[in-house]
Design a protein around this motif. Structure first.
Motif, PDB file in Angstrom:
ATOM      1  N   SER A 139      15.863  27.075  92.716  1.00 32.66           N
ATOM      2  CA  SER A 139      15.918  26.624  91.380  1.00 32.66           C
ATOM      3  C   SER A 139      14.641  26.871  90.670  1.00 32.66           C
ATOM      4  O   SER A 139      14.565  27.245  89.465  1.00 32.66           O
ATOM      5  N   GLU A 140      13.455  26.797  91.591  1.00 30.41           N
ATOM      6  CA  GLU A 140      12.100  26.962  90.771  1.00 30.41           C
ATOM      7  C   GLU A 140      12.016  28.280  90.625  1.00 30.41           C
ATOM      8  O   GLU A 140      11.460  28.924  89.534  1.00 30.41           O
ATOM      9  N   LYS A 141      12.113  29.148  91.593  1.00 31.91           N
ATOM     10  CA  LYS A 141      11.856  30.568  91.543  1.00 31.91           C
ATOM     11  C   LYS A 141      12.908  31.355  90.400  1.00 31.91           C
ATOM     12  O   LYS A 141      12.359  32.283  89.986  1.00 31.91           O
ATOM     13  N   LEU A 142      13.954  30.774  90.061  1.00 27.58           N
ATOM     14  CA  LEU A 142      14.847  31.420  89.170  1.00 27.58           C
ATOM     15  C   LEU A 142      14.480  31.188  87.675  1.00 27.58           C
ATOM     16  O   LEU A 142      14.895  31.601  86.675  1.00 27.58           O
ATOM     17  N   ILE A 143      13.615  30.144  87.452  1.00 24.65           N
ATOM     18  CA  ILE A 143      13.049  29.636  86.217  1.00 24.65           C
ATOM     19  C   ILE A 143      12.834  30.873  85.122  1.00 24.65           C
ATOM     20  O   ILE A 143      13.440  30.873  84.005  1.00 24.65           O
ATOM     21  N   PRO A 144      12.000  31.774  85.588  1.00 20.76           N
ATOM     22  CA  PRO A 144      11.692  32.881  84.745  1.00 20.76           C
ATOM     23  C   PRO A 144      12.866  33.900  84.465  1.00 20.76           C
ATOM     24  O   PRO A 144      13.028  34.285  83.214  1.00 20.76           O
ATOM     25  N   ILE A 145      13.562  34.159  85.600  1.00 29.06           N
ATOM     26  CA  ILE A 145      14.788  34.954  85.276  1.00 29.06           C
ATOM     27  C   ILE A 145      15.821  34.143  84.298  1.00 29.06           C
ATOM     28  O   ILE A 145      16.400  34.821  83.216  1.00 29.06           O
ATOM     29  N   ILE A 146      15.999  33.064  84.629  1.00 30.89           N
ATOM     30  CA  ILE A 146      17.180  32.140  83.597  1.00 30.89           C
ATOM     31  C   ILE A 146      16.490  32.084  82.493  1.00 30.89           C
ATOM     32  O   ILE A 146      17.546  32.186  81.316  1.00 30.89           O
ATOM     33  N   THR A 147      15.283  31.954  82.087  1.00 32.11           N
ATOM     34  CA  THR A 147      14.686  31.817  80.638  1.00 32.11           C
ATOM     35  C   THR A 147      14.966  33.136  79.998  1.00 32.11           C
ATOM     36  O   THR A 147      15.341  33.148  78.668  1.00 32.11           O
ATOM     37  N   LYS A 148      14.708  34.194  80.590  1.00 32.57           N
ATOM     38  CA  LYS A 148      14.484  35.241  79.820  1.00 32.57           C
ATOM     39  C   LYS A 148      16.304  35.543  79.481  1.00 32.57           C
ATOM     40  O   LYS A 148      16.467  36.159  78.284  1.00 32.57           O
ATOM     41  N   MET A 149      17.083  35.173  80.357  1.00 31.08           N
ATOM     42  CA  MET A 149      18.535  35.494  80.128  1.00 31.08           C
ATOM     43  C   MET A 149      18.889  34.631  78.833  1.00 31.08           C
ATOM     44  O   MET A 149      19.721  34.935  78.181  1.00 31.08           O
ATOM     45  N   PHE A 150      18.454  33.423  78.685  1.00 27.55           N
ATOM     46  CA  PHE A 150      18.891  32.451  77.759  1.00 27.55           C
ATOM     47  C   PHE A 150      18.252  33.082  76.564  1.00 27.55           C
ATOM     48  O   PHE A 150      19.114  32.993  75.312  1.00 27.55           O
ATOM     49  N   PHE A 151      17.234  33.873  76.365  1.00 28.89           N
ATOM     50  CA  PHE A 151      16.782  34.721  75.102  1.00 28.89           C
ATOM     51  C   PHE A 151      17.322  35.842  74.984  1.00 28.89           C
ATOM     52  O   PHE A 151      16.870  36.735  73.903  1.00 28.89           O
ATOM     53  N   SER A 152      18.146  36.460  75.854  1.00 28.72           N
ATOM     54  CA  SER A 152      18.570  37.848  75.709  1.00 28.72           C
ATOM     55  C   SER A 152      19.445  38.062  74.535  1.00 28.72           C
ATOM     56  O   SER A 152      20.124  37.099  74.065  1.00 28.72           O
ATOM     57  N   ASP A 153      19.258  39.105  74.083  1.00 30.90           N
ATOM     58  CA  ASP A 153      20.227  39.600  72.769  1.00 30.90           C
ATOM     59  C   ASP A 153      21.518  40.269  73.492  1.00 30.90           C
ATOM     60  O   ASP A 153      22.299  40.659  72.558  1.00 30.90           O
ATOM     61  N   ASP A 154      21.598  40.460  74.788  1.00 29.35           N
ATOM     62  CA  ASP A 154      23.239  40.842  75.161  1.00 29.35           C
ATOM     63  C   ASP A 154      23.748  39.482  75.281  1.00 29.35           C
ATOM     64  O   ASP A 154      23.457  38.460  76.001  1.00 29.35           O
ATOM     65  N   LEU A 171      26.970  33.130  92.555  1.00 30.49           N
ATOM     66  CA  LEU A 171      25.746  33.211  93.153  1.00 30.49           C
ATOM     67  C   LEU A 171      24.673  32.283  92.665  1.00 30.49           C
ATOM     68  O   LEU A 171      24.121  31.535  93.454  1.00 30.49           O
ATOM     69  N   ILE A 172      24.238  32.284  91.491  1.00 31.86           N
ATOM     70  CA  ILE A 172      22.902  31.479  91.040  1.00 31.86           C
ATOM     71  C   ILE A 172      23.219  29.973  91.120  1.00 31.86           C
ATOM     72  O   ILE A 172      22.268  29.248  91.710  1.00 31.86           O
ATOM     73  N   PRO A 173      24.236  29.446  90.882  1.00 35.61           N
ATOM     74  CA  PRO A 173      24.433  27.940  91.116  1.00 35.61           C
ATOM     75  C   PRO A 173      24.127  27.786  92.645  1.00 35.61           C
ATOM     76  O   PRO A 173      23.538  26.856  93.006  1.00 35.61           O
ATOM     77  N   ARG A 174      24.687  28.532  93.554  1.00 33.88           N
ATOM     78  CA  ARG A 174      24.599  28.486  95.004  1.00 33.88           C
ATOM     79  C   ARG A 174      23.117  28.343  95.381  1.00 33.88           C
ATOM     80  O   ARG A 174      22.418  27.803  96.105  1.00 33.88           O
ATOM     81  N   MET A 175      22.530  29.550  94.769  1.00 32.19           N
ATOM     82  CA  MET A 175      21.007  29.707  95.025  1.00 32.19           C
ATOM     83  C   MET A 175      20.429  28.544  94.656  1.00 32.19           C
ATOM     84  O   MET A 175      19.211  28.213  95.286  1.00 32.19           O
ATOM     85  N   GLY A 176      20.696  27.946  93.483  1.00 36.86           N
ATOM     86  CA  GLY A 176      19.824  26.641  92.897  1.00 36.86           C
ATOM     87  C   GLY A 176      19.818  25.664  94.030  1.00 36.86           C
ATOM     88  O   GLY A 176      18.882  24.869  94.210  1.00 36.86           O
ATOM     89  N   GLN A 177      20.922  25.529  94.717  1.00 41.03           N
ATOM     90  CA  GLN A 177      21.349  24.361  96.019  1.00 41.03           C
ATOM     91  C   GLN A 177      20.554  24.642  96.978  1.00 41.03           C
ATOM     92  O   GLN A 177      20.325  23.723  97.926  1.00 41.03           O
ATOM     93  N   LYS A 178      20.049  25.944  97.115  1.00 46.82           N
ATOM     94  CA  LYS A 178      19.554  26.397  98.547  1.00 46.82           C
ATOM     95  C   LYS A 178      18.093  26.670  98.237  1.00 46.82           C
ATOM     96  O   LYS A 178      17.161  27.625  98.951  1.00 46.82           O
TER      97      LYS A 178
END
Length: 418
Positions: free
Chosen positions: A203-218, A193-200
């Motif tokens: 991409s800018e809206k997802l920045i805070p979400i993906i950044t939190k994912m990047f630093f997640s302890d999960d 889903l996320i790569p498709r959403m980035g193409q549509k």
């Protein structure tokens, strides 16, 4: 009526038997007979654990022509079955952290009954047994707001097949979920889903979400976050600082995985960026499985990418895959002669590096030295008419002789004794 017998009957229907023992095969499955059984036991299915066995049956036999009544029963269970209660887990979490772990949620989502129902609905939408209409959208929306985390996880999976029918609605729903809980970015279907959403346009809206994912302890959320960060850097020039930051081993593998996947994508459109990413991380890794795909999958061009290969092979990762590199060269076969110049350039750097690090040879270099000698002899044989090339080959042979690499000393002595 003993529910165990009814459950066993539904489970038996769910199986796909072979014909070896003259058992019923999948092609012999009788939908009408199955639906008669379901109709006779509908109240048990709606109100007991038999609902889970029913969902398993529909999931397993989704390609069959189920009646609208049967599919409506599946939808009813997805929203109204009492299992799971708010704090119920089939697999008991060790602590609060595990309770919110995305893989733990996945395991529970396929074991609780409302979760099973949404998993079957996802397959039904894929197979166009349930069509995407307002009723279905409301059903999925209700699942995404279920009181139980595991059921919300299962309902989220329905958005992927929905994307093929109404991408705008599916993206809006997915984004609304990510905004509330970024960990859903680690959902197994977010990788689609996320790569498709980035193409549509997301991409800018997802920045805070993906950044939190990047630093997640999960671990999985972080892994997916690192993949998305790398993908969006390669394609959209976002997250550069994160891509080139110092990260843990799991995130680094995810970054390298995406860079290597896109290395030869669209005739090398992103190759230079991918080289930059790979060289930024190749000195900190202990795992070379992904790097080796550059050679085993023929992603690099020995001539065009010679300088990149030199830099890679001088790195910590390169030292651990010299054998893989040599095997790659042998597989080029006829191309060895064509690309002799590039190969020698790489070899000169490689031998010089090994010579300067003799003490590390046993610990850091994954190499069978005789393979180096063998390839050098092969190069000499194929370039006998080229005096300039022969001189370079002999110079490398001398370097190997001086550093006692491979069979050079023994072979040279044998020649002198002839």
């Amino acid at each position: 009526m003993n529910i165990k017998y009814l459950a066993a009957t539904l489970d038996l229907m769910s199986q796909r038997f072979s014909n070896e023992d003259n058992l019923v095969t999948n092609t012999d499955f009788d939908v009408k007979l199955a639906e008669t059984f379901i109709g006779l036991n509908m109240e048990f299915i709606k109100n007991t654990d038999l609902g889970g066995n029913f969902c398993d049956l529909i999931y397993a036999k989704i390609e069959k022509n189920w009646s609208s009544e049967t599919l409506e029963l599946l939808e009813h269970i997805a929203c109204n079955h009492s299992n799971p209660k708010k704090d119920y887990f089939v697999i008991i979490p060790k602590d609060e952290k595990e309770k919110n772990n995305i893989e733990f949620l996945h395991s529970n989502s396929i074991n609780v009954i409302r979760g099973k129902a949404f998993s079957a609905i996802q397959r039904a939408i894929w197979n166009q047994k349930i069509l995407l209409n307002e009723k279905t959208k409301n059903l999925i929306d209700r699942g995404l707001h279920d009181e139980h985390y595991a059921v919300r996880y299962a309902a989220f999976g329905c958005l992927v097949p929905c994307y093929n029918h109404d991408e705008r609605w599916a993206m809006e729903m997915a984004y609304s979920v990510y905004e509330v809980d970024y960990k859903f970015g680690g959902h197994i279907d977010s990788i689609k889903l996320i790569p498709r959403m980035g193409q549509k346009g997301y991409s800018e809206k997802l920045i805070p979400i993906i950044t939190k994912m990047f630093f997640s302890d999960d671990n999985r959320v972080c892994d997916f976050g690192a993949q998305f960060v790398t993908l969006f850097y390669i394609v959209n020039d976002l997250y550069k600082e994160l891509v080139f930051s110092t990260v843990g081993e799991g995130a680094e593998r995810a970054i390298i995985k995406i860079a290597i996947t896109h290395f030869s994508y669209k005739d090398g459109l992103y190759k230079e960026k991918c080289k930059e990413i790979i060289l930024a991380h190749c000195n900190s890794t202990n795992d070379v499985r992904d790097y080796s795909l550059l050679f085993s999958d023929r992603k690099v061009d020995i001539n065009k990418d010679a300088n990149f290969i030199i830099d890679l092979m001088e790195s910590r990762a390169g030292k651990k895959m010299i054998n893989i590199f040599i095997e790659y060269l042998y597989e080029l076969d006829d191309a060895i002669e064509k690309y002799s110049n590039a190969i020698l350039k790489i070899f000169e750097s490689l031998i010089d590096g090994i010579g300067k690090n003799q003490d590390e040879l046993g610990n850091d270099y994954y190499i069978e030295p005789n393979k180096l000698s063998g390839l050098l002899i092969s190069l000499y044989d194929r370039n006998q008419k080229d005096k300039k090339m022969n001189k370079r080959i002999l110079n490398i042979w001398d370097l190997m002789f001086e550093n006692n690499i491979g069979i050079t000393r023994k072979f040279s002595r044998d020649i002198m004794d002839i």
